[in-house]
Design a protein around this motif. Structure first.
Motif, PDB file in Angstrom:
ATOM      1  N   PRO A  85       0.704  -1.269  -0.009  1.00 57.95           N
ATOM      2  CA  PRO A  85       0.142  -0.061  -0.066  1.00 57.95           C
ATOM      3  C   PRO A  85       0.778   1.279  -0.067  1.00 57.95           C
ATOM      4  O   PRO A  85       1.970   1.127   0.454  1.00 57.95           O
ATOM      5  CB  PRO A  85      -0.683  -0.151   1.324  1.00 57.95           C
ATOM      6  N   PRO A  86       0.272   2.209  -0.639  1.00 60.22           N
ATOM      7  CA  PRO A  86       1.162   3.509  -0.721  1.00 60.22           C
ATOM      8  C   PRO A  86       1.728   3.987   0.839  1.00 60.22           C
ATOM      9  O   PRO A  86       2.757   4.648   0.650  1.00 60.22           O
ATOM     10  CB  PRO A  86       0.325   4.452  -1.306  1.00 60.22           C
ATOM     11  N   HIS A  87       1.046   3.717   1.813  1.00 57.44           N
ATOM     12  CA  HIS A  87       1.594   4.272   3.109  1.00 57.44           C
ATOM     13  C   HIS A  87       2.318   3.083   3.876  1.00 57.44           C
ATOM     14  O   HIS A  87       2.895   3.358   5.127  1.00 57.44           O
ATOM     15  CB  HIS A  87       0.247   4.605   3.926  1.00 57.44           C
ATOM     16  N   ALA A  88       2.942   2.174   3.246  1.00 56.56           N
ATOM     17  CA  ALA A  88       3.382   0.951   3.951  1.00 56.56           C
ATOM     18  C   ALA A  88       4.918   1.534   4.447  1.00 56.56           C
ATOM     19  O   ALA A  88       5.411   2.114   3.620  1.00 56.56           O
ATOM     20  CB  ALA A  88       3.776  -0.256   3.093  1.00 56.56           C
ATOM     21  N   ASP A  89       5.215   1.120   5.540  1.00 58.78           N
ATOM     22  CA  ASP A  89       6.500   1.455   6.084  1.00 58.78           C
ATOM     23  C   ASP A  89       7.652   0.152   5.983  1.00 58.78           C
ATOM     24  O   ASP A  89       7.223  -0.914   5.238  1.00 58.78           O
ATOM     25  CB  ASP A  89       6.454   2.002   7.545  1.00 58.78           C
ATOM     26  N   LYS A  90       8.704   0.503   6.327  1.00 58.67           N
ATOM     27  CA  LYS A  90       9.847  -0.627   6.263  1.00 58.67           C
ATOM     28  C   LYS A  90       9.327  -1.710   6.855  1.00 58.67           C
ATOM     29  O   LYS A  90       9.557  -2.863   6.343  1.00 58.67           O
ATOM     30  CB  LYS A  90      11.099   0.043   6.853  1.00 58.67           C
ATOM     31  N   LEU A  91       8.863  -1.686   8.028  1.00 54.00           N
ATOM     32  CA  LEU A  91       8.541  -2.742   8.747  1.00 54.00           C
ATOM     33  C   LEU A  91       7.440  -3.492   8.029  1.00 54.00           C
ATOM     34  O   LEU A  91       7.438  -4.852   8.259  1.00 54.00           O
ATOM     35  CB  LEU A  91       7.990  -2.486  10.332  1.00 54.00           C
ATOM     36  N   GLN A  92       6.280  -2.785   7.566  1.00 57.64           N
ATOM     37  CA  GLN A  92       5.178  -3.768   6.781  1.00 57.64           C
ATOM     38  C   GLN A  92       5.884  -4.320   5.585  1.00 57.64           C
ATOM     39  O   GLN A  92       5.355  -5.507   5.422  1.00 57.64           O
ATOM     40  CB  GLN A  92       4.144  -2.803   6.394  1.00 57.64           C
ATOM     41  N   ALA A  93       6.653  -3.610   4.852  1.00 61.54           N
ATOM     42  CA  ALA A  93       7.158  -4.148   3.750  1.00 61.54           C
ATOM     43  C   ALA A  93       8.276  -5.342   4.206  1.00 61.54           C
ATOM     44  O   ALA A  93       8.182  -6.602   3.557  1.00 61.54           O
ATOM     45  CB  ALA A  93       8.454  -3.242   3.019  1.00 61.54           C
ATOM     46  N   GLY A  94       8.768  -5.478   5.296  1.00 62.30           N
ATOM     47  CA  GLY A  94       9.705  -6.775   5.668  1.00 62.30           C
ATOM     48  C   GLY A  94       8.718  -7.857   6.179  1.00 62.30           C
ATOM     49  O   GLY A  94       8.968  -8.790   5.691  1.00 62.30           O
ATOM     50  N   TRP A  95       7.679  -7.525   6.583  1.00 61.51           N
ATOM     51  CA  TRP A  95       6.588  -8.456   7.092  1.00 61.51           C
ATOM     52  C   TRP A  95       5.989  -9.179   6.051  1.00 61.51           C
ATOM     53  O   TRP A  95       5.825 -10.408   5.732  1.00 61.51           O
ATOM     54  CB  TRP A  95       5.471  -7.907   7.974  1.00 61.51           C
ATOM     55  N   LEU A  96       5.797  -8.266   4.926  1.00 63.06           N
ATOM     56  CA  LEU A  96       5.122  -8.984   3.646  1.00 63.06           C
ATOM     57  C   LEU A  96       6.040  -9.970   2.979  1.00 63.06           C
ATOM     58  O   LEU A  96       5.684 -10.969   2.544  1.00 63.06           O
ATOM     59  CB  LEU A  96       4.739  -7.650   2.647  1.00 63.06           C
ATOM     60  N   LEU A  97       7.382  -9.578   3.067  1.00 58.27           N
ATOM     61  CA  LEU A  97       8.462 -10.396   2.441  1.00 58.27           C
ATOM     62  C   LEU A  97       8.634 -11.627   3.385  1.00 58.27           C
ATOM     63  O   LEU A  97       8.761 -12.794   2.678  1.00 58.27           O
ATOM     64  CB  LEU A  97       9.780  -9.688   2.256  1.00 58.27           C
ATOM     65  N   CYS A  98       8.497 -11.515   4.608  1.00 65.88           N
ATOM     66  CA  CYS A  98       8.748 -12.710   5.567  1.00 65.88           C
ATOM     67  C   CYS A  98       7.467 -13.716   5.314  1.00 65.88           C
ATOM     68  O   CYS A  98       7.999 -14.794   5.306  1.00 65.88           O
ATOM     69  CB  CYS A  98       8.741 -12.175   7.004  1.00 65.88           C
TER      70      CYS A  98
END
Length: 115
Positions: A14-27
């Motif tokens: 999502p446009p507002h995603a932060d680094k933590l959310q991005a890492g969680w999605l990858l995990c």
């Protein structure tokens, strides 16, 4: 998200995603079994009468169980993702609503507690 090649995962944030959310999605993409196993642990805890649990504890139990049942050191997942895992589990499984205590996430770029 599991159908998305690893190199393209950022395109689906999502446009507002932060680094933590991005890492969680990858995990989650790298470990498609993770939330399913977390859910099973939660159900076991509920059957034993636990009405509130720690998502950090959930990760630690899962690490122990995977280390005991595999030849390697077990699951490797960042503790920082535990709150996101708790949110995902409660969103996907109504019977877990309120099982984890959630705090407001800190806005991007801040440190310490927000009062």
């Amino acid at each position: 998200m599991t159908d998305t090649p690893l190199l393209e995962w950022r395109e689906h944030l999502p446009p507002h995603a932060d680094k933590l959310q991005a890492g969680w999605l990858l995990c989650k993409e790298k470990n498609p079994f993770l939330l399913r196993q977390c859910y099973q642990l939660c159900l076991t805890a509920q059957r034993r009468g636990i009405t509130r649990w720690s998502a950090d504890a959930m990760f630690h139990v899962l690490r122990w169980e995977t280390a005991a049942s595999t030849a390697d050191n077990g699951l490797k997942v960042n503790n920082n993702y535990s709150s996101l895992a708790a949110r995902d589990l409660m969103a996907e499984h109504p019977e877990l609503e309120g099982f984890f205590e959630l705090r407001a996430r800190k806005p991007r770029g801040t440190h310490g507690q927000i009062h």
